[in-house]
Design an enzyme around this catalytic site. Sequence first.
Site, PDB file in Angstrom:
ATOM      1  N   PRO A   2       7.774   0.976   2.464  1.00 45.35           N
ATOM      2  CA  PRO A   2       6.391   1.462   2.490  1.00 45.35           C
ATOM      3  C   PRO A   2       6.189   2.280   1.355  1.00 45.35           C
ATOM      4  CG  PRO A   2       7.118   2.668   4.198  1.00 45.35           C
ATOM      5  CD  PRO A   2       8.219   1.655   3.966  1.00 45.35           C
ATOM      6  N   GLU A   3       5.179   1.784   0.257  1.00 42.61           N
ATOM      7  CA  GLU A   3       4.781   2.440  -0.658  1.00 42.61           C
ATOM      8  C   GLU A   3       3.507   3.361  -0.541  1.00 42.61           C
ATOM      9  OE1 GLU A   3       5.263  -0.137  -4.214  1.00 42.61           O
ATOM     10  OE2 GLU A   3       7.022  -1.084  -3.186  1.00 42.61           O
TER      11      GLU A   3
END
Length: 273
Positions: A2-3
Amino acid sequence: MPEKPEVMTVVSKLKPNLIGKRIVSCNVYWDNIIAYPTTDEFKKEIINQKINNITTRGKFIVVELDKYVLLIHLRMEGKFLFRKIGEEITKHEHVEFELDDNTSFRYHDVRKFGKMYLILKDEVYNTKPLSELGKEFYDDSLDGKYLYERISKIKLPIKTVLLDQSIICGIGNIYDDEILFLSGIDPNRRANTITKRECDSIVKYTRKVLEHAVELGGTTIKSFTSSEGVHGLFQNELLVHGKDKGTCPNCNSPIIKIKIGGRGTYYCSKCQK
């Protein structure tokens, strides 16, 4: 992994379920998740702390308590589950927070790479890991001049440099490819060859790409979901990342996949100079 947009999406889903609740008990089933302090101190100090707010810094979830801040990094596949207290703990549920409304708030992580820190509120932004982070994409002081000054002496590929969280925090591999494509910059270019005008372009498209991704709830890839049953939609908007079997939306040239610094990288050799 996840960014920034995915982490912001997670936070938006957690807030209605957690803010105002008090932690009455904490169970840790995999000690390595707790990066700081010791597991015993972590469990002791977090009890009776009220959850007052939840925000982000870089890719960290920042849970503001009464005395402390709980930092959570999801790494590859971390996610959260809500259950009732007393329900069976499953194989990949490694940390459990029992709340005062009879809810069991659980951290689930197949890879066991996630990390949690419990740091005093007055110290959290002046202490690692947050003290090492660069500017957020929405920070008004993030501009081309700042980026140029930070990268003008670095000889690594610009693709690698944009992943450095001490410069701009929150950019990950997927959005890196999209930003460089929109900026018309070859990901192999050394950072010290990037011009001031190109830095302006990188900052412009960093904001554009990440803001749009946040609006769409991030990008769902592999097993990542922001919480149970919640999926991002930005993967439908990707222009080059993961498109090596397709063609460039601008010139119809093949999208090329290479590795830079061990990371899968997608770009158009004609449009990105």
